[in-house]
Design a protein around this motif. Sequence first.
Motif, PDB file in Angstrom:
ATOM      1  N   LYS A  26       0.827  -1.217   0.000  1.00 56.47           N
ATOM      2  CA  LYS A  26       0.000   0.000   0.000  1.00 56.47           C
ATOM      3  C   LYS A  26       0.856   1.260   0.000  1.00 56.47           C
ATOM      4  CE  LYS A  26      -1.026   0.041   4.918  1.00 56.47           C
ATOM      5  NZ  LYS A  26      -1.955   0.475   5.943  1.00 56.47           N
ATOM      6  N   GLY A  27       1.900   1.222  -0.822  1.00 55.19           N
ATOM      7  CA  GLY A  27       2.682   2.440  -1.021  1.00 55.19           C
ATOM      8  C   GLY A  27       4.114   2.352  -0.539  1.00 55.19           C
ATOM      9  N   MET A  28       4.674   1.145  -0.527  1.00 54.87           N
ATOM     10  CA  MET A  28       6.061   0.987  -0.078  1.00 54.87           C
ATOM     11  C   MET A  28       7.024   1.748  -0.979  1.00 54.87           C
ATOM     12  SD  MET A  28       6.870  -2.871   1.219  1.00 54.87           S
ATOM     13  CE  MET A  28       6.084  -3.797  -0.097  1.00 54.87           C
ATOM     14  N   GLY A  29       8.093   2.255  -0.386  1.00 56.36           N
ATOM     15  CA  GLY A  29       9.207   2.778  -1.158  1.00 56.36           C
ATOM     16  C   GLY A  29       9.950   1.635  -1.821  1.00 56.36           C
ATOM     17  N   THR A  30      10.733   1.943  -2.849  1.00 57.70           N
ATOM     18  CA  THR A  30      11.383   0.874  -3.606  1.00 57.70           C
ATOM     19  C   THR A  30      12.434   0.135  -2.772  1.00 57.70           C
ATOM     20  OG1 THR A  30      12.674   2.646  -4.603  1.00 57.70           O
ATOM     21  CG2 THR A  30      10.943   1.716  -5.920  1.00 57.70           C
ATOM     22  N   ALA A  31      13.118   0.842  -1.878  1.00 60.46           N
ATOM     23  CA  ALA A  31      14.100   0.144  -1.041  1.00 60.46           C
ATOM     24  C   ALA A  31      13.391  -0.872  -0.141  1.00 60.46           C
ATOM     25  CB  ALA A  31      14.895   1.144  -0.191  1.00 60.46           C
ATOM     26  N   ASP A  32      12.219  -0.505   0.346  1.00 58.89           N
ATOM     27  CA  ASP A  32      11.439  -1.442   1.157  1.00 58.89           C
ATOM     28  C   ASP A  32      10.988  -2.650   0.340  1.00 58.89           C
ATOM     29  OD1 ASP A  32      11.567  -0.397   3.657  1.00 58.89           O
ATOM     30  OD2 ASP A  32       9.501   0.331   3.725  1.00 58.89           O
ATOM     31  N   ASN A  35      13.950  -4.918   0.013  1.00 53.03           N
ATOM     32  CA  ASN A  35      14.239  -5.567   1.290  1.00 53.03           C
ATOM     33  C   ASN A  35      13.221  -6.662   1.602  1.00 53.03           C
ATOM     34  OD1 ASN A  35      15.520  -5.704   4.009  1.00 53.03           O
ATOM     35  ND2 ASN A  35      13.470  -5.039   4.613  1.00 53.03           N
ATOM     36  N   THR A  53      -3.414   3.659  -4.211  1.00 52.23           N
ATOM     37  CA  THR A  53      -2.016   4.027  -3.943  1.00 52.23           C
ATOM     38  C   THR A  53      -1.139   4.113  -5.193  1.00 52.23           C
ATOM     39  OG1 THR A  53      -1.390   1.745  -3.400  1.00 52.23           O
ATOM     40  CG2 THR A  53      -2.124   3.139  -1.577  1.00 52.23           C
ATOM     41  N   PRO A  54      -1.334   3.280  -6.231  1.00 53.55           N
ATOM     42  CA  PRO A  54      -0.467   3.460  -7.411  1.00 53.55           C
ATOM     43  C   PRO A  54      -0.686   4.817  -8.090  1.00 53.55           C
ATOM     44  CG  PRO A  54      -2.083   1.702  -7.786  1.00 53.55           C
ATOM     45  CD  PRO A  54      -2.202   2.109  -6.353  1.00 53.55           C
ATOM     46  N   SER A  57       1.532   7.343  -5.560  1.00 53.59           N
ATOM     47  CA  SER A  57       2.943   7.152  -5.219  1.00 53.59           C
ATOM     48  C   SER A  57       3.803   7.420  -6.444  1.00 53.59           C
ATOM     49  CB  SER A  57       3.181   5.744  -4.674  1.00 53.59           C
ATOM     50  OG  SER A  57       2.948   4.771  -5.647  1.00 53.59           O
ATOM     51  N   GLY A  58       4.897   8.128  -6.230  1.00 49.91           N
ATOM     52  CA  GLY A  58       5.695   8.616  -7.355  1.00 49.91           C
ATOM     53  C   GLY A  58       6.611   7.587  -7.990  1.00 49.91           C
ATOM     54  N   ASN A  59       6.750   6.432  -7.362  1.00 48.93           N
ATOM     55  CA  ASN A  59       7.770   5.474  -7.791  1.00 48.93           C
ATOM     56  C   ASN A  59       7.207   4.285  -8.559  1.00 48.93           C
ATOM     57  OD1 ASN A  59       6.387   4.231  -5.763  1.00 48.93           O
ATOM     58  ND2 ASN A  59       8.185   3.482  -4.672  1.00 48.93           N
TER      59      ASN A  59
ATOM     60  N   ASN B  35      13.936   6.070   2.409  1.00 53.45           N
ATOM     61  CA  ASN B  35      12.986   5.247   1.675  1.00 53.45           C
ATOM     62  C   ASN B  35      11.580   5.838   1.743  1.00 53.45           C
ATOM     63  OD1 ASN B  35      12.090   2.690   0.384  1.00 53.45           O
ATOM     64  ND2 ASN B  35      10.998   2.500   2.329  1.00 53.45           N
ATOM     65  N   SER B  38      11.335   8.845  -0.426  1.00 52.29           N
ATOM     66  CA  SER B  38      11.416   8.520  -1.859  1.00 52.29           C
ATOM     67  C   SER B  38      10.031   8.345  -2.456  1.00 52.29           C
ATOM     68  CB  SER B  38      12.252   7.258  -2.080  1.00 52.29           C
ATOM     69  OG  SER B  38      11.504   6.094  -1.759  1.00 52.29           O
ATOM     70  N   VAL B  39       9.077   8.000  -1.630  1.00 51.19           N
ATOM     71  CA  VAL B  39       7.718   7.812  -2.154  1.00 51.19           C
ATOM     72  C   VAL B  39       6.726   8.853  -1.631  1.00 51.19           C
ATOM     73  CG1 VAL B  39       7.164   6.056  -0.442  1.00 51.19           C
ATOM     74  CG2 VAL B  39       5.902   6.099  -2.571  1.00 51.19           C
ATOM     75  N   ILE B 234       0.849   7.610   2.131  1.00 51.15           N
ATOM     76  CA  ILE B 234       0.336   7.286   0.793  1.00 51.15           C
ATOM     77  C   ILE B 234      -1.120   6.798   0.858  1.00 51.15           C
ATOM     78  CG2 ILE B 234       0.628   5.743  -1.201  1.00 51.15           C
ATOM     79  CD1 ILE B 234       2.622   8.037  -1.198  1.00 51.15           C
ATOM     80  N   ALA B 238      -4.408   8.737  -0.893  1.00 52.93           N
ATOM     81  CA  ALA B 238      -5.428   8.088  -1.724  1.00 52.93           C
ATOM     82  C   ALA B 238      -6.823   8.349  -1.157  1.00 52.93           C
ATOM     83  CB  ALA B 238      -5.146   6.585  -1.819  1.00 52.93           C
TER      84      ALA B 238
ATOM     85  N   ALA C  31      18.440  -5.620   5.093  1.00 51.66           N
ATOM     86  CA  ALA C  31      18.547  -4.155   5.040  1.00 51.66           C
ATOM     87  C   ALA C  31      17.785  -3.533   6.200  1.00 51.66           C
ATOM     88  CB  ALA C  31      18.026  -3.618   3.704  1.00 51.66           C
TER      89      ALA C  31
END
Lengths: 254, 254, 254
Positions: A26-32, A35, A53-54, A57-59, B35, B38-39, B234, B238, C31
């Motif tokens: 539901k909107g994780m950052g890419t590093a998350d 991981n 959420t898509p 979210s900017g990513n 992280n 980033s979003v 996020i 929404a 991580a």
Amino acid sequence: MKFSLKQMPERTQPPRTYGLNMVMDKGMGTADVQNFLSVAKPYTDIVKLGFGTPYVSGNLNEKLNIYRENNIPVYFGGTLFEAFLVRDQLDDYINGAKEYGITYVEVSDGSVSIPHTDKCKIIERLVKEGFTVLSEVGSKDASHVMAPYKWIEQMTAELSAGSSYVIAEAREAGNIGIYRGTGEVREGLVDEILTKIPQEKIIWEAPQKAQQLYFIQLLGCNANLGNIAPNEVIPLEAMRIGLRSDTFDLYRDK
Amino acid sequence: MKFSLKQMPERTQPPRTYGLNMVMDKGMGTADVQNFLSVAKPYTDIVKLGFGTPYVSGNLNEKLNIYRENNIPVYFGGTLFEAFLVRDQLDDYINGAKEYGITYVEVSDGSVSIPHTDKCKIIERLVKEGFTVLSEVGSKDASHVMAPYKWIEQMTAELSAGSSYVIAEAREAGNIGIYRGTGEVREGLVDEILTKIPQEKIIWEAPQKAQQLYFIQLLGCNANLGNIAPNEVIPLEAMRIGLRSDTFDLYRDK
Amino acid sequence: MKFSLKQMPERTQPPRTYGLNMVMDKGMGTADVQNFLSVAKPYTDIVKLGFGTPYVSGNLNEKLNIYRENNIPVYFGGTLFEAFLVRDQLDDYINGAKEYGITYVEVSDGSVSIPHTDKCKIIERLVKEGFTVLSEVGSKDASHVMAPYKWIEQMTAELSAGSSYVIAEAREAGNIGIYRGTGEVREGLVDEILTKIPQEKIIWEAPQKAQQLYFIQLLGCNANLGNIAPNEVIPLEAMRIGLRSDTFDLYRDK
């Protein structure tokens, strides 16, 4: 693995057609995301990008790439589909999904009212266009309680129309659809559905631990479960195979 | 964005003066901060380092740098301010904040009892010293229920003293101040406050989803909301714009 | 630290023998482990890999290395120990633990029934083999309520057998053992245990904030607490030293 236990239940292996975990991002950052997959990839069969959420979210592209590289199919939550549908923008939705390289799609009517035959026609169209369709049955409106025969009727029709799986609605919170407002399972409803629909074709949304446990006890370690939070995938896997106190006695004699 | 929906509500854009999200960081590691931003950066207007967590987390300078590079103002939670105040160390607090390069500061009396005129004098002093002041109204003591006219009186005085915003107390759990112990909104109190204080000047602490929903339904998509958990920014965005089932019908005809 | 508060309680410093935080890792990616330790290392005394999660997560060796580099002892949750025990695979468990380089081990009987003398013999054996033993008292079965004198008897015998600490059972949810199903503390039980067992030798599982607060109020800032979620370590540390509203008045006059 330096550990090996005897008398363990047989989990299906990826790529799975049942025994699925559908995980809600539901909107994780890419590093998350990276991981999360570094530890849970073997147990992550499908990812849903929850509700709208898509859209915010900017990513999104970057995230879709990560899932793609890991061969994990992704779909957008039904609420986004319905937001396009209700604005007469279904074509925009389909074109957008294609541009993003999405191949799985959810067809739902949790927040909109459309004739069920129309819903099935959309499923047929999307299948024709090459999508793998998951269709969701059940309203997000707590006051809208649907009789078991209706659930069965709709699930049957949607599978006939080409849905690969039908999803039994619960929302992110697990307090609607197949559950009461308290999160308790509507057991009679579930039992009745299972008399007519093969369990392998149903994904039970089960965000709460007690709900996951219910379906594991009822259907075994390979129940299809959905709306799993990313950090609950590993704990759920342990519970599936009897390595959590709740299921400790499930696969063996005391 | 390959997706574009018609008939969407108009969200304010950053840098925002209203429609704010105040996010609570209660001890995140720096990689998590990176992280998260980033979003969620476009929806993160102010960050609070909750209660005493900046005092105990070892990465404070590094973390402040990250927020600074992202142009997101940060302040320390009111409990830390009060811990200095009650020990007659207000000067130490102000000097420390300056050394850390902090420009936003919270003035609160949730855990201490001071005459309200003294609170306002501190606000005036801090404004004079160049800080942007957020002042919080409401006790953290559940047995201390304040009449609506008192809320209005204090908010009015604090805004006059120079506070940029007044914060309506809820704690991290959302069970105090403007909420009952169950988390339910004290609707009469909120309505009465809004007859006298402009909504743009109030940040409603609303850590629970139902609380966020309440204020969005009451005030629209640009309600100022606070104590938002980082991973809920996020989903909240929404919900603000009608892409969560709870608000699906808010901005359009069925 | 540019901040320094007067009149603060004295926390023990690492490496601690009491004032411990035992943190539950239930399947974090590596991580996340790194990020968690980057901020919480000084307050992380022991890590438990909860229930069967080490058996299913793919990153076990890598994760153990990270904890080892940070000098933080790790042990596998008791449910995994019991899963081996109940299959007559205790030797496999011990050999596996050694191969993984594990030096701490939990001995529990939360899901199995064994004579208590047998449990103590296992403790003795593991101590002889060089392990630091933590033994857990209390059933995971809610219907199995044990009288206070039994708790004391078992704790005494296990400490005599060589356990470094006894752990008071609560599960991840905090709703069993020393707690009622609601999460409320069985205060009479705790008080009676404390008349006979030194508090420094007991680790109280206390996953919920109200439970942590209870033991801090009862035993002071250096209560040994367990089953702490990784992202709650910093908030808990703030609460321990009076920098959270709940404990604001604990160490000073109003």
